[in-house]
Design a protein around this motif. Structure first.
Motif, PDB file in Angstrom:
ATOM      1  N   UNK A  77       0.821  -1.218   0.000  1.00 49.10           N
ATOM      2  CA  UNK A  77       0.000   0.000   0.000  1.00 49.10           C
ATOM      3  C   UNK A  77       0.854   1.267   0.000  1.00 49.10           C
ATOM      4  N   UNK A  78       2.126   1.112   0.280  1.00 46.75           N
ATOM      5  CA  UNK A  78       3.031   2.257   0.372  1.00 46.75           C
ATOM      6  C   UNK A  78       4.110   2.210  -0.706  1.00 46.75           C
ATOM      7  N   UNK A  79       3.802   1.503  -1.786  1.00 46.79           N
ATOM      8  CA  UNK A  79       4.642   1.555  -2.973  1.00 46.79           C
ATOM      9  C   UNK A  79       5.563   0.377  -3.199  1.00 46.79           C
ATOM     10  N   UNK A  80       5.636  -0.570  -2.261  1.00 49.50           N
ATOM     11  CA  UNK A  80       6.542  -1.708  -2.439  1.00 49.50           C
ATOM     12  C   UNK A  80       5.989  -2.675  -3.474  1.00 49.50           C
ATOM     13  N   UNK A  81       6.838  -3.066  -4.419  1.00 47.75           N
ATOM     14  CA  UNK A  81       6.501  -4.117  -5.383  1.00 47.75           C
ATOM     15  C   UNK A  81       7.660  -5.104  -5.429  1.00 47.75           C
ATOM     16  N   UNK A 222      10.285 -17.810  -3.580  1.00 53.38           N
ATOM     17  CA  UNK A 222      11.360 -17.289  -4.398  1.00 53.38           C
ATOM     18  C   UNK A 222      12.326 -16.492  -3.534  1.00 53.38           C
ATOM     19  N   UNK A 223      13.330 -15.901  -4.177  1.00 56.30           N
ATOM     20  CA  UNK A 223      14.194 -14.922  -3.511  1.00 56.30           C
ATOM     21  C   UNK A 223      13.825 -13.562  -4.112  1.00 56.30           C
ATOM     22  N   UNK A 224      12.755 -12.931  -3.615  1.00 60.90           N
ATOM     23  CA  UNK A 224      12.258 -11.709  -4.260  1.00 60.90           C
ATOM     24  C   UNK A 224      13.160 -10.512  -4.010  1.00 60.90           C
ATOM     25  N   UNK A 225      13.044  -9.535  -4.885  1.00 59.94           N
ATOM     26  CA  UNK A 225      13.762  -8.267  -4.738  1.00 59.94           C
ATOM     27  C   UNK A 225      12.764  -7.130  -4.916  1.00 59.94           C
ATOM     28  N   UNK A 226      12.965  -6.001  -4.235  1.00 63.32           N
ATOM     29  CA  UNK A 226      12.080  -4.852  -4.440  1.00 63.32           C
ATOM     30  C   UNK A 226      12.308  -4.234  -5.821  1.00 63.32           C
ATOM     31  N   UNK A 227      11.259  -3.978  -6.529  1.00 57.39           N
ATOM     32  CA  UNK A 227      11.380  -3.334  -7.829  1.00 57.39           C
ATOM     33  C   UNK A 227      12.034  -1.960  -7.648  1.00 57.39           C
ATOM     34  N   UNK A 228      13.095  -1.724  -8.409  1.00 58.15           N
ATOM     35  CA  UNK A 228      13.788  -0.448  -8.351  1.00 58.15           C
ATOM     36  C   UNK A 228      14.968  -0.396  -7.408  1.00 58.15           C
ATOM     37  N   UNK A 229      15.167  -1.434  -6.608  1.00 57.75           N
ATOM     38  CA  UNK A 229      16.298  -1.451  -5.693  1.00 57.75           C
ATOM     39  C   UNK A 229      15.879  -1.712  -4.259  1.00 57.75           C
ATOM     40  N   UNK A 230      16.837  -2.170  -3.440  1.00 57.66           N
ATOM     41  CA  UNK A 230      16.547  -2.470  -2.032  1.00 57.66           C
ATOM     42  C   UNK A 230      15.977  -1.264  -1.310  1.00 57.66           C
ATOM     43  N   UNK A 232      13.774   0.650  -2.126  1.00 52.38           N
ATOM     44  CA  UNK A 232      12.322   0.745  -2.251  1.00 52.38           C
ATOM     45  C   UNK A 232      11.617   0.122  -1.049  1.00 52.38           C
ATOM     46  N   UNK A 233      12.227  -0.915  -0.466  1.00 56.25           N
ATOM     47  CA  UNK A 233      11.664  -1.506   0.744  1.00 56.25           C
ATOM     48  C   UNK A 233      11.749  -0.523   1.907  1.00 56.25           C
ATOM     49  N   UNK A 234      12.899   0.120   2.051  1.00 55.90           N
ATOM     50  CA  UNK A 234      13.047   1.142   3.090  1.00 55.90           C
ATOM     51  C   UNK A 234      12.081   2.299   2.868  1.00 55.90           C
TER      52      UNK A 234
END
Length: 531
Positions: A77-81, A222-230, A232-234
């Motif tokens: 909801x806060x932009x994480x993909x 899986x071993x997911x990653x945040x779209x756009x870089x780590x 993005x999670x922060x």
């Protein structure tokens, strides 16, 4: 501004999770971060090449995907993909074979059957065990120790005999786990390679269980990653926090926890400012740093001070980031679609690598964990290129160099080039022409990692060894398996607390919940016993 209910020291993932949960409970929260950006070890930049995104520290997040804490924050909801590579892990060998942890159990089983026909059945058996007990195992992992609710559910579901067998499997070294469950080389390589994401050698107790856990998390999430870089999670954690009225100040290093009458009542920053905390101080900093630098020995029991001297950091890390002009030219087909690739020529090579580290030697043939980030997330670099990184471990205290470069731990430009050359030689052997694809690179030695994130003391990315003697009720120190500290109102919220390293938010969540529970103690009750 009214006095905040809580001050959180550090805006790493655990600190941000703790702050979010306290804000959810209606507390006024202030977060103080020493660096000029939040995120701790969850950050990304374009420092290697302006067209390429690289994660500075952590990159793949199976623990975040599995964590009930992170899922409960609804960060989407806060932009994480999230994005995932076609395959999870590949371990190529010089003969062209490749053990592949695929996106479906059938894919993994088919890969392992190429090493031995019986191992497809073995993989499905291990996966069925995970399907039956995995949720409760994850619950045990992320809950405060002891994990009463999840533990009771797991015991009821397994029964005594099956529960003991499962517990024994979890304690096995990776080599023995592989020998008991597989006939070929592929399965043991996946188990042992994933165990060495921490500092669990093929012969270390707990390595089999940890390697199986990581494989099954990869198989499930899986071993997911945040779209756009780590980062993005922060960013999502920060947006959620600020939406709840909390305050975040970067560039404000805390130099002292202010203690009066045995209770943490404030923190002091480097410029002398005192920030009061009406209810609690939560510290997302390593336990030795918290106790020795921010609290001070005068406020610590004698036994705790002695235990601090025995605290064991995990191995130091060297990380290399590459901007590549094209994807890595692996000779093994199975490595092309994997987000993570392990570089080591068999299980014995992993044992040799770990033995050299145990002897204080810089390995002459490094085991490298390599991330193909554009394969996992196409936004990381231009079409047809690859943003990649690789890391390997070196001793915290170097006694000698097993190679010919006389690396002694000064981490001069010469020593950094020497260790990078060893890492790149291992990749080149399995992907001829790799070096010719390098457009730009960055080498981060242990002092560089600590400079960029002071919580990574000596380049220790897990804030303390994953070995059994410093887990559960022994983490970070004997008898301190819960987030409360020797100081009332002060809670340990970093990865040095149970359950340890990895981006899952559990230490921060456990600390926040302990602080909230402490306020519900009836008048005259024992404050210490509830936290």
């Amino acid at each position: 501004m009214p006095t905040p209910d809580a001050v959180v020291i550090g805006a790493g993932p655990n600190g941000l999770v703790a702050a979010n949960l306290l804000a959810d409970a209606g507390w006024q929260v202030v977060v103080l971060e020493a660096q000029d950006r939040p995120g701790g070890a969850v950050r990304s930049d374009r420092g290697v090449h302006p067209d390429y995104v690289h994660d500075l520290f952590s990159a793949f997040y199976p623990l975040a995907a599995a964590s009930p804490v992170i899922r409960g924050l609804a960060l989407e909801r806060y932009g994480l993909r999230w994005s995932r590579a076609p395959a999870v892990v590949g371990h190529p060998l010089r003969d062209g074979r490749c053990a592949v942890l695929g996106s479906h159990p059938d894919d993994t089983a088919a890969s392992l059957a190429r090493f031995h026909a019986d191992d497809a059945r073995s993989w499905h058996h291990l996966h069925r065990l995970w399907q039956r007990y995995g949720d409760d195992l994850v619950g045990c992992l992320f809950a405060p120790f002891p994990p009463v609710r999840s533990g009771l559910r797991l015991a009821a579901r397994t029964g005594i005999a099956e529960g003991l067998r499962l517990f024994r499997d979890m304690l096995l070294p990776a080599r023995r786990f592989g020998e008991e469950h597989f006939a070929g080389e592929g399965g043991p390589l996946l188990i042992a390679g994933n165990a060495l994401h921490a500092d669990l050698a093929p012969e270390s107790a707990l390595g089999g269980g940890f390697g199986w856990l990581m494989c099954m998390l990869g198989q499930t999430h899986g071993f997911p990653v945040p779209v756009g870089g780590a980062g993005s999670l922060t960013d999502a954690l920060v947006r959620r926090l600020l939406a709840r009225g909390a305050t975040l100040h970067c560039g404000h290093p805390v130099t002292r926890v202010v203690i009066r009458d045995g209770r943490a009542v404030a923190v002091r920053t480097a410029d002398g400012t005192e920030v009061p905390a009406r209810r609690a101080v939560l510290a997302d900093v390593p336990a030795p740093v918290l106790y020795e630098r921010l609290v001070g020995e005068d406020h610590l029991p004698v036994r705790l001070r002695a235990d601090l001297h025995r605290f064991q950091w995990d191995l130091a890390t060297v990380k290399i980031d590459w901007a590549l002009s094209r994807p890595i030219p692996w000779t093994s087909e199975g490595a092309h679609g994997a987000g993570t690739v392990h570089i080591a020529e068999g299980l014995d090579a992993l044992t040799r690598f770990a033995a050299q580290l145990a002897m204080g030697q810089v390995p002459d043939v490094p085991f490298t964990v390599l991330g193909q980030m554009t394969t996992a997330d196409p936004t990381r670099s231009p079409v047809g290129t690859e943003s990649a990184w690789g890391y390997t471990h070196v001793p915290q205290r170097i006694r000698s160099d097993a190679g010919d470069d006389a690396i002694r731990g000064s981490w001069s430009a010469r020593e950094k080039e020497a260790i990078a050359a060893r890492v790149e030689a291992g990749i080149e052997f399995l992907a001829p022409g790799f070096r010719s694809t390098i457009t730009a690179r960055r080498i981060l030695a242990p002092p560089d990692l600590e400079r960029l994130n002071p919580a990574l003391v000596g380049g220790a990315v897990n804030q303390g060894t994953t070995q059994l003697h410093q887990q559960l009720l022994f983490r970070p120190l004997p008898g301190t398996g819960r987030p409360r500290t020797a100081v009332r109102g002060l809670y340990l919220a970093s990865a040095t607390a149970h359950p340890g390293g990895g981006v899952h938010g559990a230490p921060g969540a456990n600390a926040a919940r302990a602080a909230l529970r402490a306020l519900r103690v009836p008048r005259g009750g024992s404050h210490r016993s509830t936290a």
